[in-house]
Enzyme design. Structure first.
Site: not given
Ligand code: R5P
Length: 318
Positions: A132, A194, A220, A225, A227-228
């Protein structure tokens, strides 16, 4: 090929990936018994001698994170007590990576705690992918080989020849990666702003860059989930993007992820097999790319003391 003094071993988190890596290297997985006692405690016994060997333990920390982490620690302990020569953990997805700093008072830094646990158990090295944040490497006092799937993902899109392509960073944390990806693809760059009002909740503010009438590709490190990525896709669709694609290294796909992705404007989502994707979470929109060859090459290079940096095409992380 014969790698004298090297063994591969798999935990229970992603046996398919471990088998694929072993197949690429043409060596068998070392036998190990892993089971649970009735109260949930984990039992592990290595069923062959490992004395003096360099054992690569393949165990991504993915869907059952806590179980898989504990299992990994117990496997390392079993190996150390059996006089192993060295243990390298191959965890293409590193769990708790998002808890890498205190964002509010009295929070833990769990990514560091996990690093401590792996070190104390007795591992000497970690091979991982698209952390990450790259700084997590510094949580370990031993070498971390940080690979990236970026070039594998880029190959997929190069073959598609998408016109008017814009790579989109779904948040400011991904800008460096998205920039590198856009350069690999000869594409433009856009950035979404975001915000997270609460855990697993996402709001997109501004878009920086030109996306109207263009093919947009969100990139990414992980989709948890979803969501992002789906909030990003909806913002792009509202603002007039032509087609929306998405890719990520780690397809965690927890909770509502698959439903959200199916309902979204994303045409195709490319994921890597760093973590297993159960059939129940698959969708016709998903394309899964294997990282087995990349990991096999990294294992061989580490074992033979050859540079691993040639495999670091993404360098900074996704
Ligand atoms: C956040 O900074 C990470 O890079 C991902 O964007 C995030 O963890 C993805 O999580 P989710 O799919 O739940 O939004």
């Amino acid at each position: 090929m014969i790698f004298r003094g090297m063994m591969l071993m798999s935990g229970t988190s992603h046996p398919a990936l471990a088998e694929e890596i072993a197949k690429k290297m043409d060596i068998p997985l070392a036998p190990v018994d892993i089971s649970r006692f009735s109260n949930g405690e984990i039992y592990c016994r290595v069923r062959t001698t490992v004395r003096g060997q360099h054992v690569f333990v393949i165990q991504p920390l993915a869907n059952q994170v806590n179980e898989q982490l504990m299992e990994l620690l117990i496997m390392i302990d079993a190996l150390k007590r059996a006089s192993v020569g060295a243990v390298t953990v191959v965890a293409p997805h590193y769990a708790y990576a998002r808890q890498d700093k205190q964002s509010a008072p009295r929070e833990p830094i769990t990514a560091r705690l996990v690093a401590n646990l792996i070190s104390v158990a007795g591992a000497e090295r970690l091979i991982t992918m698209d952390l990450h944040t790259g700084q997590i490497q510094g949580f370990f006092d031993f070498p971390v080989d940080h690979l990236s799937a970026l070039s594998l993902l880029a190959d997929h899109y190069k073959a598609q020849n998408l016109e008017d392509l814009v790579v989109v960073a779904p948040d400011v944390g991904r800008v460096k990666t998205a920039k590198k990806f856009s350069e690999m693809l000869g594409a433009d760059l856009a950035i979404l702003h975001k915000e997270r009002p609460a855990h697993n909740e996402v709001e997109i503010g501004a878009i920086i860059g030109e996306i109207k009438g263009k093919s947009c590709l969100l990139v990414d490190d992980m989709i948890d989930t979803a969501g992002t990525i789906t909030a990003g896709a909806e913002t792009l669709a509202e603002q007039g993007a032509k087609d929306i694609y998405a890719c990520a290294t780690h397809g965690i796909l927890s909770g509502p992820a698959t439903q959200r992705l199916n309902d979204s404007s994303i045409k195709e989502l490319v994921l890597c097999d760093t973590v297993p994707i159960p059939k129940s979470r698959m969708s016709d929109k998903f394309v899964v790319i294997s990282v087995a060859s990349l990991l096999a090459r990294a294992i061989v290079n580490v074992f033979e003391d050859i540079s691993v940096s040639t495999l670091f095409h993404g360098e900074d992380h996704l």
